[in-house]
Every structure is written in structure tokens, then in C-alpha cells.
Design an enzyme around this catalytic site. Structure first.
Site, PDB file in Angstrom:
ATOM      1  N   CYS A 195      30.872 -57.093  71.271  1.00 26.49           N
ATOM      2  CA  CYS A 195      29.821 -56.346  71.963  1.00 26.49           C
ATOM      3  C   CYS A 195      28.700 -57.275  72.439  1.00 26.49           C
ATOM      4  CB  CYS A 195      29.300 -55.214  71.087  1.00 26.49           C
ATOM      5  SG  CYS A 195      28.377 -54.007  72.046  1.00 26.49           S
ATOM      6  N   HIS A 223      34.199 -52.302  70.248  1.00 27.66           N
ATOM      7  CA  HIS A 223      33.957 -52.367  68.805  1.00 27.66           C
ATOM      8  C   HIS A 223      35.288 -52.267  68.076  1.00 27.66           C
ATOM      9  CE1 HIS A 223      29.584 -52.264  68.915  1.00 27.66           C
ATOM     10  NE2 HIS A 223      29.764 -51.613  70.056  1.00 27.66           N
ATOM     11  N   GLU A 264      35.939 -52.910  65.160  1.00 27.91           N
ATOM     12  CA  GLU A 264      35.772 -52.435  63.781  1.00 27.91           C
ATOM     13  C   GLU A 264      35.859 -50.912  63.663  1.00 27.91           C
ATOM     14  OE1 GLU A 264      33.467 -53.814  65.683  1.00 27.91           O
ATOM     15  OE2 GLU A 264      31.572 -52.717  65.499  1.00 27.91           O
TER      16      GLU A 264
END
Lengths: 251, 195
Positions: B77, B177, B179
Site C-alpha cells: 500500500c 492489502h 494481509e
């Protein structure tokens, strides 16, 4: 292509998942961590956890719950309910929430939106708007939809965007719990004049209702609780149905 | 394996830590040069605004450290944008690992920011997408983007095609993202850790 999002909402009371009709008559239906992970596995694009009886005593329970959810869920999740300060938001984000949702506290003191957006970034600040029609006009309501305000819904949606909200979670109290479809006219009116995503909530009863809210309602995401909760609609089946009708979906 | 997550003022890194917990990896969250240099893998995450983040990195001299790292580095990001040369976001000079200008999305039809799940297409040999389909859905939240350039290893289309992933030598970067991008995101992180 950017997909439309399907978001199950888990209402939380004292660390347990509940869902009522029109926000009363709650029914215990499970462990939020397990249910959240199951939804993620079944294809939910995001999760929302709403602490519907948020009190100071419950804060610690909620933070612990958020930590557990974050350990088990690999999609974005939002936490809402009783959030009224930078400290509240900080505790929830540090526990692993990706976004927070604020509602009554933003109505009480709109500057809170600016402060949170500045401190944490707009991307993690959702402003939830509970709206109900009274005499043909849409009014913002607070306290789980029980209390009317003197604020009209459409200008409020514009204001929260200009103050830095990253998304709007629009719940129609007229359609919530009815299973008769989302408030498509109002959702479209707000979405077409807004640059931030609109998550439509309240009224989902069938797969077609989601199709309607993404087309007529111009919503970016559709949120529902009980229909997923009681397995009336399976997430994957819903996404396949929508994809077959030409709605971009992550499958 | 020693994993260092770079500590700075850009946003909330809890979800990155939990993603590593979920795959059973230990990590440290640090801004200490020695600890970062000696790590086997470095993760440079972040959510935030470019000029504020760069000011903090300069103050901690991390802006000089990061571009000289030799081990695999994964930037996500705003981390990816800070590894580029310059960002239109408050006219910010960034670290310049990638000779790329970060621009703001402009559209009258599509909503800005770009929020949600979008598909990415791997370009050439994308080591982090090994074992994944050539097209995968991942989660984005951003208003600024890296145009397609010679370092692009995955493309996403919103307003126009842009870089979802970049790679140059030991520097790997993702705009999305990973994650919180479901199994696809988890596989991308695992592929990075396996480099």
C-alpha cells in the site's frame, strides 16, 4: 473489475452473536469468531461486527473479541457500536480491526469524523447512518433507530463524506427486518451523489434483493445479518446467482 | 527465520501482524537499523498519507536505510508508494527504489478512492503469485496509483490499468492489502517468506 461486496453483519451482545427483527427480540445464535471465520471461508467479502449493547463494561470484552476475530479472519472487518473517541478507535484498530463504524457519536458531534479521519485515515472510518421516513421525508435516527434527530438523511450523507468518512453504511429502519428488499431509491440517490462507497443495509430477504440493490440501488456493497445467520441464503450461492446475472463478484 | 516489520507512523499494522500469526510466523516490529539489517525478510506496510510518512522516515533516517537493504523486502500500500520516486500526494519526494511517479486517480464516472476486491493479472515471472491463478482477487483501498511501468509484475484495472505489484531486485511491492486478501493474499505472503 472491481466487484460488488457481500457483507454479513454480526450483531454482538456481551461477546455473543445475536440478531433481532427491527433491533428488538434478540436471539442468541452463536460464537462470533467461529461464525466470522465461517463466513470468510464461504466467500464473504468483508465482515461487520456491531456491538449493539455497547457500554463501558463491555469495551474490554469487545477489544478481546476483536483480537480473536483478527487472529482467525483473513478478510477486512469493521467494528461498530458505542465508539465515541480517538481512544476507542485506537484500541479497536490496535486489536486488529481494519475499520470502525461510528453512528450516534458522529451525529452528536460531527467534528469527530474529521478528527478520526485525520488521525487514522479516511479508509478506516465508516459512518453508519440509520434512516427512517417520517411524513415522506428521510430523517437520521440514532440509538439503534429508536430516536429521531433533526437531521435529514441526504444532506447528512454529503456532510459525512466532506468531513472525511471513507464509506457510508446506510441502514433503512423502514426496511430493516422486513425481508422485503433494500431501500433502493434512497440508496441510489445517496450513492449517485457520492464519491465514497455506499454499503446498503436493511431488508434483504432474497437473492433478487441483492441484485436490485446493486442495479437500481447503485450500492457498492450489500449487508445483511439474519438471512446469512439462519442459512436462508448461502453466501456462495448468492454470489454465483449475482455473477450469473452480470454483477461483478469475487468467487 | 527473522522477520522485521518496519515501525513508523503510517497507519495500523495490526492486521499485518495477525496475518503472520495466522501462518505461524514470528516477527519483530522495529525501527532499529541493526535489527532491520539483520532480518531475513523485511515487511514495510502502511496505510496513510505520503508526506507525513516520508517526514517521519527521514527523521528516523529510515529513508536512507530502506533503499540499501539487501534481503527480500515486501512493501504494501503506502509502503509501495513510498518506495517510488515521487508522489502527487502533497507533492512528496519518496525513496526512489522504483523510478516511478505516483499519480492520483481521476474519474468522473468511478468512485475515488478505489475500495474493495479487484482482480490482478500477473505479468511475466511473478514470484509472489507462484501457485496462484494468473488472475486473483485482492483487497484495495487507495486514491493514488503507480502507472504500469517496466517493474510492473501484476496489473489491476480501475479507471485505467495500473500497477498492482512491482519488483526490482530484492524489492517486492503490492498496492493491495495482502494481509486481508483472503487465501490469495495469504499465499502471496507465504511466497514472499519462501524467497
Amino acid at each position: 473489475m472491481l466487484t460488488k461486496r457481500i457483507i454479513p453483519c454480526l450483531d454482538i451482545k456481551e461477546g455473543r452473536t445475536v440478531k433481532g427483527t427491527n433491533f428488538v427480540d434478540l436471539r442468541d445464535a452463536g460464537d462470533p469468531v467461529e461464525l466470522g471465520a465461517l463466513y470468510a471461508k464461504e466467500g464473504a467479502d468483508e465482515l461487520v461486527f456491531l456491538d449493539i449493547t455497547a457500554t463501558v463494561d463491555n469495551r474490554k470484552t469487545l477489544v478481546n473479541l476483536v483480537r480473536e476475530v483478527a487472529r482467525h479472519v483473513n478478510i477486512p472487518f469493521t467494528v461498530g457500536g458505542g465508539i465515541s473517541s480517538i481512544e476507542d478507535v485506537s484500541a479497536l484498530l490496535n486489536a486488529g480491526a481494519d475499520k470502525v463504524s461510528i453512528n450516534s457519536s458522529a451525529v452528536r458531534r460531527p467534528e469527530l469524523i474529521d478528527e478520526l479521519a485525520l488521525q487514522f485515515g479516511s479508509q478506516c472510518i465508516i459512518v453508519a447512518i440509520d434512516t427512517r421516513q417520517v411524513n415522506g421525508l428521510d430523517w437520521v435516527h440514532t440509538h439503534g433507530g429508536r430516536r429521531i434527530t433533526e437531521i435529514k438523511t441526504i444532506p447528512w450523507a454529503k456532510e459525512v463524506e466532506s468531513r472525511g468518512a471513507g464509506e457510508i453504511l446506510l441502514t433503512s429502519m423502514d426496511t430493516d427486518g422486513t425481508k422485503a428488499g433494500f431501500a433502493n431509491v434512497l440508496t441510489a440517490e445517496i450513492s449517485s451523489h457520492s464519491s465514497i462507497p455506499i454499503i446498503a443495509s436493511g431488508g434483504a430477504g432474497s437473492m433478487e434483493h441483492f441484485y436490485d440493490v446493486f442495479t437500481e440501488g447503485k450500492a457498492d456493497a450489500g449487508l445483511a445479518a439474519s438471512i446469512f445467520h439462519f442459512k436462508e441464503i448461502e453466501i456462495l450461492a448468492l454470489k454465483n446467482y449475482l455473477a450469473n446475472k452480470g454483477i461483478p463478484m469475487r468467487i | 527465520m527473522k522477520i522485521a516489520i518496519i515501525k513508523y507512523n503510517a497507519g495500523n499494522v495490526a492486521s499485518v501482524m495477525y496475518a503472520l500469526d495466522r501462518i505461524g510466523m514470528k516477527y519483530s516490529w522495529t525501527d532499529e537499523e541493526e535489527e532491520i539489517r539483520s532480518a531475513d525478510k523485511v515487511i514495510f506496510p502502511g496505510v496513510g498519507e505520503a508526506s507525513t510518512a516520508m517526514a517521519y522516515l527521514r527523521e528516523k533516517q529510515l529513508d536512507r536505510l530502506i533503499p540499501t537493504l539487501k534481503q527480500p523486502v515486501l512493501a504494501t500500500c503506502i509502503g509501495m508508494q513510498l518506495l517510488c520516486k515521487h508522489s502527487e500526494e502533497n507533492d512528496t519526494t519518496c525513496m526512489g527504489v522504483f523510478d516511478v511517479e505516483i499519480k492520483r486517480f481521476k474519474s468522473t464516472e468511478l468512485k475515488i478512492p478505489h475500495v474493495g476486491w479487484n482482480s490482478i493479472e500477473a505479468q511475466g515471472e511473478n514470484k509472489l503469485m507462484k501457485g496462484l491463478s494468473a488472475s486473483e482477487y485482492v483487497y484495495f483501498v487507495h486514491s493514488y496509483y503507480a502507472p504500469v511501468n517496466p517493474y510492473t509484475t501484476a496489473i489491476c484495472d480501475y479507471v485505467q490499468p495500473f500497477s498492482a505489484m512491482l519488483q526490482k531486485d530484492n524489492f517486492y511491492a503490492a498496492q493491495f492489502h495482502a494481509e486481508i486478501s483472503g487465501l490469495a493474499g495469504q499465499n502471496i505472503i507465504e511466497n514472499f517468506l519462501a524467497l
